[in-house]
Design an enzyme around this catalytic site. Sequence first.
Site, PDB file in Angstrom:
ATOM      1  N   SER B  19     -35.561   9.891 -25.170  1.00  0.00           N
ATOM      2  CA  SER B  19     -34.959  10.978 -24.390  1.00  0.00           C
ATOM      3  C   SER B  19     -35.982  11.552 -23.399  1.00  0.00           C
ATOM      4  O   SER B  19     -35.628  11.938 -22.290  1.00  0.00           O
ATOM      5  CB  SER B  19     -34.417  12.072 -25.317  1.00  0.00           C
ATOM      6  OG  SER B  19     -35.446  12.585 -26.129  1.00  0.00           O
ATOM      7  N   GLY B 188     -43.367  19.012 -39.526  1.00  0.00           N
ATOM      8  CA  GLY B 188     -42.805  17.912 -38.745  1.00  0.00           C
ATOM      9  C   GLY B 188     -43.782  16.782 -38.491  1.00  0.00           C
ATOM     10  O   GLY B 188     -43.500  15.877 -37.709  1.00  0.00           O
ATOM     11  N   ASP B 202     -47.886   1.716 -41.486  1.00  0.00           N
ATOM     12  CA  ASP B 202     -47.921   1.988 -40.049  1.00  0.00           C
ATOM     13  C   ASP B 202     -49.289   1.621 -39.468  1.00  0.00           C
ATOM     14  O   ASP B 202     -49.392   0.953 -38.441  1.00  0.00           O
ATOM     15  CB  ASP B 202     -47.613   3.480 -39.823  1.00  0.00           C
ATOM     16  CG  ASP B 202     -47.804   3.909 -38.381  1.00  0.00           C
ATOM     17  OD1 ASP B 202     -46.875   3.721 -37.585  1.00  0.00           O
ATOM     18  OD2 ASP B 202     -48.892   4.440 -38.057  1.00  0.00           O
ATOM     19  N   LYS B 206     -50.600  -1.418 -36.661  1.00  0.00           N
ATOM     20  CA  LYS B 206     -51.448  -1.172 -35.493  1.00  0.00           C
ATOM     21  C   LYS B 206     -52.741  -1.982 -35.580  1.00  0.00           C
ATOM     22  O   LYS B 206     -53.242  -2.479 -34.565  1.00  0.00           O
ATOM     23  CB  LYS B 206     -51.733   0.322 -35.379  1.00  0.00           C
ATOM     24  CG  LYS B 206     -50.460   1.105 -35.012  1.00  0.00           C
ATOM     25  CD  LYS B 206     -50.586   2.586 -35.311  1.00  0.00           C
ATOM     26  CE  LYS B 206     -49.343   3.341 -34.851  1.00  0.00           C
ATOM     27  NZ  LYS B 206     -49.317   4.736 -35.365  1.00  0.00           N
TER      28      LYS B 206
END
EC number: 1.1.1.3
Lengths: 439, 439
Positions: B19, B188, B202, B206
């Site tokens: 977005s 968050g 994760d 990477k």
Amino acid sequence: MISYRNLRVAILGAGSVGSQVADQILRHGDELSSRIGAGLDLVGVAVRDIDAPRDTEIPRELLTTDAESLVRGADVVIELMGGLEPARTLVLSALNSGADVITANKAMLATHGPELFDAAAQVGAQLYYEAAVAGAIPIIRPLRDSLAGDRVTRILGIVNGTTNFILDRMDTVGESLEEALATATALGYAEADPTADIEGYDAAQKAAILASLAFHTRVPLDAVHREGITSVSRDQVVAARKAGYVVKLLAICDRIEGENGGVSARVHPALVPLEHPLAAVHGANNAVFVEAEAAGPLMFYGAGAGGIQTASAVLGDVVSAARRHVVGGPGVAESQHANLPVLPISAVTTRYQITLEVADRAGVLAAIAGVFQDHGVSVETLAQTVIPAGEGHAGDQPAATLVIGTHEASEADLAATVTSLTGNAVVHSVTSVLRVEGL
Amino acid sequence: MISYRNLRVAILGAGSVGSQVADQILRHGDELSSRIGAGLDLVGVAVRDIDAPRDTEIPRELLTTDAESLVRGADVVIELMGGLEPARTLVLSALNSGADVITANKAMLATHGPELFDAAAQVGAQLYYEAAVAGAIPIIRPLRDSLAGDRVTRILGIVNGTTNFILDRMDTVGESLEEALATATALGYAEADPTADIEGYDAAQKAAILASLAFHTRVPLDAVHREGITSVSRDQVVAARKAGYVVKLLAICDRIEGENGGVSARVHPALVPLEHPLAAVHGANNAVFVEAEAAGPLMFYGAGAGGIQTASAVLGDVVSAARRHVVGGPGVAESQHANLPVLPISAVTTRYQITLEVADRAGVLAAIAGVFQDHGVSVETLAQTVIPAGEGHAGDQPAATLVIGTHEASEADLAATVTSLTGNAVVHSVTSVLRVEGL
């Protein structure tokens, strides 16, 4: 697998960087070739004196004093001689012949950049200069490509290793400026004539290059406000640390928004808060702190100088240039589409820390506060320390040291404030005026 | 001035990054166009649910649930949906149609990278992924281009913001792992299911991407040794700081020289000396520390995640891809020419800090030292602290804590040492085994 003809590479200059670049091409040619998709032929290295001693061994048959002939017929010319001439003439000659040019020459770029970029654009040749700013640290490519979709708002750079080494010695070892400069000279961090470094000329050239690139606007060298470190005293460095700061020589590029907005580039010593990432950049290291609208704050850190380190940046550009020869394509172009007004330092606003010696009697604080108010400079913090009798500038009169931190103020308003303070009867002396950056 | 036809851009996914990317293209289209030399037409944004709430306003007519149709006919496809499927199928479909693809999808790259790069190479399309590692921090381009003429020997990366936030809270606030995870979730920084972050999945993705790029060698995800942070205790973090270290989850890529050399990638918690630049990376920030033969140590620092920050990296790639469409040219290609052996973690050597609870009586130190010697692990430092009576694991027997720092040792030798220690009668427990990196 390698189908393209070998690429002809010429090096101009065999000083600490040039000799390392030659050495790497000679020793790692195969590895470089497989990254490029074509072989690299080092066709010659132009020098002033064939018999001068060098850092690495370059086969004698590659050395030549005829730079102009060497440039003709090369596909990629690596200019590492430094200085304005004959570097500029040779680079123009190379670009006009269609060769791509790689340079580490910040003086030439900051002075003749537009002429060189125009020449390159006219024939579709490329001018690469990753090594011109902050040695091995990749900063040109990230600004040009990685942040191409973002808007850089500010750059704070420690881009001169010599001055950072000196200021760091003053801070961590307690040396005076003269002592620290002597140490830097002894260790090879400062040149015999250190003027270009300590007076900020070197940093100003880099500021012009960074601002031009980051703001898509040609920023001429003479529009860069420049102050060196020669006025920085050990007392200032000690007082700075006590107050939670460290003194750094910063190259600062600002995008100033608003009706009279534009861009500004300046070099001066500044107080940097100890918790800022730039405060932890010690010794002769460099770091460039970039703020972009979307990316937020970024920092790029590493060795700012050194022959082999700078050679790394040059060779990265060699691979880019050579790949473009093999596969064709856009390469790099100067970006000056924004063409924003380049503003003088009087248009800049920042925070200041001002240290005064004042008379220690009733009414003095109010008088000083009044001076700031008269010039529209808002005071944020004020700390007063009484000076023991007889130790002040004004002899036996009771005196105090006043350290004043301001909110953001314009250079123009601050300068007027300092002039008023200097002429004020209650002020014995203005001991120190330093800008505060990175808050 | 702009003569090239407008470029058709499609976005897959409108989450926090998608977005923001759509918003930036819609709002800053003119500025981007002038950097590219052609207009950008955002032709559509593929979403699962047209009516879902979004971070930015995207005109309804641009939203579509038909990703497959959207991809057809686009010049540049920006994949920001994440996950393996349908992302992989859509990206393959885009590449096969000749579109350039920009992705932030580390899982897809680490798992299907070779297939995707091969597909791109076959049709001459490009795959850009600056946003896949370390968010807004330019790291892919510096490794690929700036260091193309150098030899990367090592990468130490803090590439997962969630785990860095948690470990930083444990260190600076004194929270337990559970408390720090709860704080991260509340703020968050951690997802509802934090497994991918705290178990190191994760970071391992990477690490595979960085190692493949830096070493010009395909490093498959399953060759990356992976340990998360769930075993890290507050005691370990407190003891680390006392000893001059901070615990960080590192992605480590090593080039191992020698006859049985090759490359290695691994993710695990490690002790980092407080004076190392990585030790100062706080909160959810990311930083990648790169060592190259010529350039020396470099560090790239910034925000590792966040919609708008990651959008900055995506848009840098959009400009690169679009410029290539306009001017033609080499763009980027996978580099796998080195094709070095990918080694298991047992081939890695590093330093270790081992904490034991042992019986406090004569001969114990000699017995422990003998165990290390038997396995060829050289002890560098040894510190013993007597445990107050009754507080040890073995009840009332006199006990002591032994902290042993080793010289470089292989994972295999160290593992054998730990097994021997565990079975040794004088050892009550092996309290902690941590690798030390960055010394």
